[in-house]
Design an enzyme around this catalytic site. Structure first.
Site, PDB file in Angstrom:
ATOM      1  N   CYS A  61       0.835  -1.208   0.000  1.00 38.75           N
ATOM      2  CA  CYS A  61       0.000   0.000   0.000  1.00 38.75           C
ATOM      3  C   CYS A  61       0.873   1.262   0.000  1.00 38.75           C
ATOM      4  O   CYS A  61       2.029   1.240   0.446  1.00 38.75           O
ATOM      5  CB  CYS A  61      -0.883   0.046   1.238  1.00 38.75           C
ATOM      6  N   GLU A  63       0.677   3.898   1.906  1.00 35.24           N
ATOM      7  CA  GLU A  63       1.048   4.346   3.255  1.00 35.24           C
ATOM      8  C   GLU A  63       2.273   3.581   3.750  1.00 35.24           C
ATOM      9  O   GLU A  63       3.202   4.152   4.311  1.00 35.24           O
ATOM     10  CB  GLU A  63      -0.118   4.121   4.230  1.00 35.24           C
TER      11      GLU A  63
HETATM   12  N1  THU Z   1      -4.423   0.556  -1.209  1.00 36.76           N
HETATM   13  C1  THU Z   1      -3.511   1.435  -0.710  1.00 36.76           C
HETATM   14  O1  THU Z   1      -2.450   1.649  -1.284  1.00 36.76           O
HETATM   15  N2  THU Z   1      -3.808   2.065   0.444  1.00 36.76           N
HETATM   16  C2  THU Z   1      -4.987   1.956   1.098  1.00 36.76           C
HETATM   17  O2  THU Z   1      -5.150   2.568   2.132  1.00 36.76           O
HETATM   18  C3  THU Z   1      -6.063   1.111   0.556  1.00 36.76           C
HETATM   19  C4  THU Z   1      -5.668   0.223  -0.565  1.00 36.76           C
HETATM   20  C5  THU Z   1      -4.119  -0.105  -2.494  1.00 36.76           C
HETATM   21  C6  THU Z   1      -3.816  -1.559  -2.437  1.00 36.76           C
HETATM   22  C7  THU Z   1      -4.146  -1.993  -3.847  1.00 36.76           C
HETATM   23  O3  THU Z   1      -3.037  -1.757  -4.681  1.00 36.76           O
HETATM   24  C8  THU Z   1      -5.270  -1.058  -4.265  1.00 36.76           C
HETATM   25  O4  THU Z   1      -5.230   0.030  -3.364  1.00 36.76           O
HETATM   26  C9  THU Z   1      -6.643  -1.688  -4.240  1.00 36.76           C
HETATM   27  O5  THU Z   1      -6.892  -2.292  -3.024  1.00 36.76           O
END
Ligand code: THU
Length: 145
Positions: A61, A63
């Site tokens: 992710c 973050e």
């Molecule tokens: N994702 C993030 O990068 N941060 C979040 O807080 C929620 C989800 C990403 C993971 C994945 O690559 C995409 O969003 C869909 O879930």
């Protein structure tokens, strides 16, 4: 930091940095792009985006990318993080951090003094303490007390 120390200027700057990072999100599978800008206590800002993988589970992710960049460079004291995201990189609503990312925040941040800024734009954002988005969280303190 105290909530009142998190000025509009700081918020807008973090949101701008997150917006600038959004195009770097590597999302060939979900097409959902997320970016973050993490403010360390020393004033440095670490950006991050989500990075997906053909095997799906290695996906990181936005973050956590920002946190891991900072920690791997010796910086592990933080004040706030701004997050933006949306399908195809269009920011239309607030993008809230997943549970795993909240837990990573809990590892390094004080729940009452770390703030999560969810933004649709530099003019439209909401501020939450880590404690508000992760009540009764488990932290390193629980292992030592
Ligand atoms: N994702 C993030 O990068 N941060 C979040 O807080 C929620 C989800 C990403 C993971 C994945 O690559 C995409 O969003 C869909 O879930």
């Amino acid at each position: 930091m105290k909530r009142e120390e998190l000025t509009e200027e700081i918020c807008k700057n973090l949101i701008r940095k997150a917006e600038e990072t959004l195009p770097y999100a590597y999302t060939p599978y979900s097409h959902f792009k997320v970016a973050a800008a993490l403010l360390a206590k020393d004033g440095r800002i670490y950006t991050g985006c989500n990075i997906e993988n053909a095997a799906y589970t290695p996906t990181n992710c936005a973050e956590r990318t920002a946190f891991f960049k900072a920690v791997s460079e010796g910086n592990s004291c933080f004040q706030a993080i701004a997050i933006v995201g949306g399908r195809e990189g269009k920011i239309e609503r607030f993008c809230s951090p997943c549970g795993v990312c909240r837990q990573v925040m809990m590892e390094f941040c004080s729940p009452k003094e770390f703030f999560v800024i969810l933004a649709v734009s530099q003019e439209n954002y909401r501020i939450y303490s880590l404690e508000e988005i992760l009540p009764l969280g488990f932290s390193p303190k629980d292992l030592s007390d």
